[in-house]
Motif scaffolding. Structure first.
Motif, PDB file in Angstrom:
ATOM      1  N   LEU A  71       3.201  -1.923  -2.698  1.00  0.00           N
ATOM      2  CA  LEU A  71       4.452  -2.626  -2.642  1.00  0.00           C
ATOM      3  C   LEU A  71       5.705  -1.798  -3.270  1.00  0.00           C
ATOM      4  O   LEU A  71       6.789  -1.709  -2.613  1.00  0.00           O
ATOM      5  CB  LEU A  71       4.455  -3.913  -3.633  1.00  0.00           C
ATOM      6  CG  LEU A  71       3.522  -4.907  -2.997  1.00  0.00           C
ATOM      7  CD1 LEU A  71       3.628  -6.264  -3.894  1.00  0.00           C
ATOM      8  CD2 LEU A  71       3.851  -5.476  -1.521  1.00  0.00           C
ATOM      9  N   VAL A  72       5.353  -0.790  -3.974  1.00  0.00           N
ATOM     10  CA  VAL A  72       6.294   0.104  -4.441  1.00  0.00           C
ATOM     11  C   VAL A  72       6.519   0.972  -3.094  1.00  0.00           C
ATOM     12  O   VAL A  72       7.927   1.064  -2.833  1.00  0.00           O
ATOM     13  CB  VAL A  72       5.833   1.349  -5.535  1.00  0.00           C
ATOM     14  CG1 VAL A  72       6.668   2.396  -5.626  1.00  0.00           C
ATOM     15  CG2 VAL A  72       5.828   0.329  -6.872  1.00  0.00           C
ATOM     16  N   ALA A  73       5.542   1.404  -2.379  1.00  0.00           N
ATOM     17  CA  ALA A  73       5.827   2.240  -1.132  1.00  0.00           C
ATOM     18  C   ALA A  73       6.692   1.246  -0.160  1.00  0.00           C
ATOM     19  O   ALA A  73       7.493   1.927   0.948  1.00  0.00           O
ATOM     20  CB  ALA A  73       4.536   2.653  -0.419  1.00  0.00           C
ATOM     21  N   PHE A  74       6.455   0.182  -0.010  1.00  0.00           N
ATOM     22  CA  PHE A  74       7.239  -0.787   0.792  1.00  0.00           C
ATOM     23  C   PHE A  74       8.714  -0.991   0.107  1.00  0.00           C
ATOM     24  O   PHE A  74       9.454  -0.938   1.005  1.00  0.00           O
ATOM     25  CB  PHE A  74       6.651  -2.224   0.712  1.00  0.00           C
ATOM     26  CG  PHE A  74       7.194  -3.514   1.170  1.00  0.00           C
ATOM     27  CD1 PHE A  74       7.281  -3.581   2.703  1.00  0.00           C
ATOM     28  CD2 PHE A  74       8.098  -4.014   0.580  1.00  0.00           C
ATOM     29  CE1 PHE A  74       8.028  -4.610   3.203  1.00  0.00           C
ATOM     30  CE2 PHE A  74       8.760  -5.114   0.897  1.00  0.00           C
ATOM     31  CZ  PHE A  74       8.714  -5.443   2.329  1.00  0.00           C
ATOM     32  N   LEU A  75       8.708  -1.204  -0.944  1.00  0.00           N
ATOM     33  CA  LEU A  75      10.015  -1.632  -1.436  1.00  0.00           C
ATOM     34  C   LEU A  75      11.311  -0.437  -1.617  1.00  0.00           C
ATOM     35  O   LEU A  75      12.200  -0.618  -1.239  1.00  0.00           O
ATOM     36  CB  LEU A  75       9.956  -1.969  -3.004  1.00  0.00           C
ATOM     37  CG  LEU A  75       9.360  -3.455  -3.175  1.00  0.00           C
ATOM     38  CD1 LEU A  75       9.083  -3.684  -4.737  1.00  0.00           C
ATOM     39  CD2 LEU A  75      10.563  -4.420  -2.772  1.00  0.00           C
ATOM     40  N   VAL A  76      10.745   0.881  -1.699  1.00  0.00           N
ATOM     41  CA  VAL A  76      11.665   1.803  -1.866  1.00  0.00           C
ATOM     42  C   VAL A  76      12.542   2.000  -0.592  1.00  0.00           C
ATOM     43  O   VAL A  76      13.837   2.012  -0.452  1.00  0.00           O
ATOM     44  CB  VAL A  76      11.055   3.262  -2.288  1.00  0.00           C
ATOM     45  CG1 VAL A  76      11.921   4.517  -2.208  1.00  0.00           C
ATOM     46  CG2 VAL A  76      10.735   3.070  -3.814  1.00  0.00           C
ATOM     47  N   PRO A  77      11.724   2.342   0.537  1.00  0.00           N
ATOM     48  CA  PRO A  77      12.642   2.283   1.724  1.00  0.00           C
ATOM     49  C   PRO A  77      13.370   1.194   2.287  1.00  0.00           C
ATOM     50  O   PRO A  77      14.460   1.374   2.588  1.00  0.00           O
ATOM     51  CB  PRO A  77      11.490   2.890   2.865  1.00  0.00           C
ATOM     52  CG  PRO A  77      10.165   2.522   2.171  1.00  0.00           C
ATOM     53  CD  PRO A  77      10.212   2.420   0.869  1.00  0.00           C
TER      54      PRO A  77
END
Length: 135
Positions: A71-77
């Protein structure tokens, strides 16, 4: 108060799961492409898979730290591309996108906490930990 852990995981993950279907729609893909997302036809459905996998991981508390990193990898971009309020000129649109940007930042903070502290009680990870220590 152990029950707060699964309730909090559900409340946190719910938004990812209810929003995910749009990532597989032509309308969602076209919207992202109009905002400048490169390879939207590939990246938007991929982000939908990430939202589903990460959201379910956290709801059930199964490998929740990994789910939170997804979810971190999803949220940043997504936060930087889909809610770039600083690129807008319409005050109403700026207001809406600022709120969405801030919402995503708060979810990013929560996801980062889960990467460090895990799912908590009443989770598959917790159950496995308890049963491994008995063996």
């Amino acid at each position: 108060m152990r029950i707060l852990f699964p309730i909090a995981r559900f409340l946190f993950s719910f938004i990812f799961l209810i929003a995910a279907p749009r990532h597989f729609s032509s309308e969602g893909i076209e919207h992202a492409a109009s905002l400048g997302v490169p390879f939207a036809h590939v990246l938007v459905p991929l982000s939908g898979v990430m939202a589903i996998v990460g959201g379910l991981s956290i709801i059930f508390g199964y490998k929740a730290r990994w789910g939170a990193w997804i979810l971190v990898a999803f949220l940043v971009p997504v936060t930087w591309t889909m809610h770039a309020y600083w690129k807008l000129t319409d005050p109403a649109a700026i207001h809406i996108q600022q709120a969405m940007f801030a919402k995503n930042l708060s979810m990013l903070g929560a996801a980062l906490l889960i990467t460090q502290f895990g799912a908590g009680r009443i989770s598959i990870d917790d159950w496995k930990k308890d049963h491994e220590s008995v063996s």
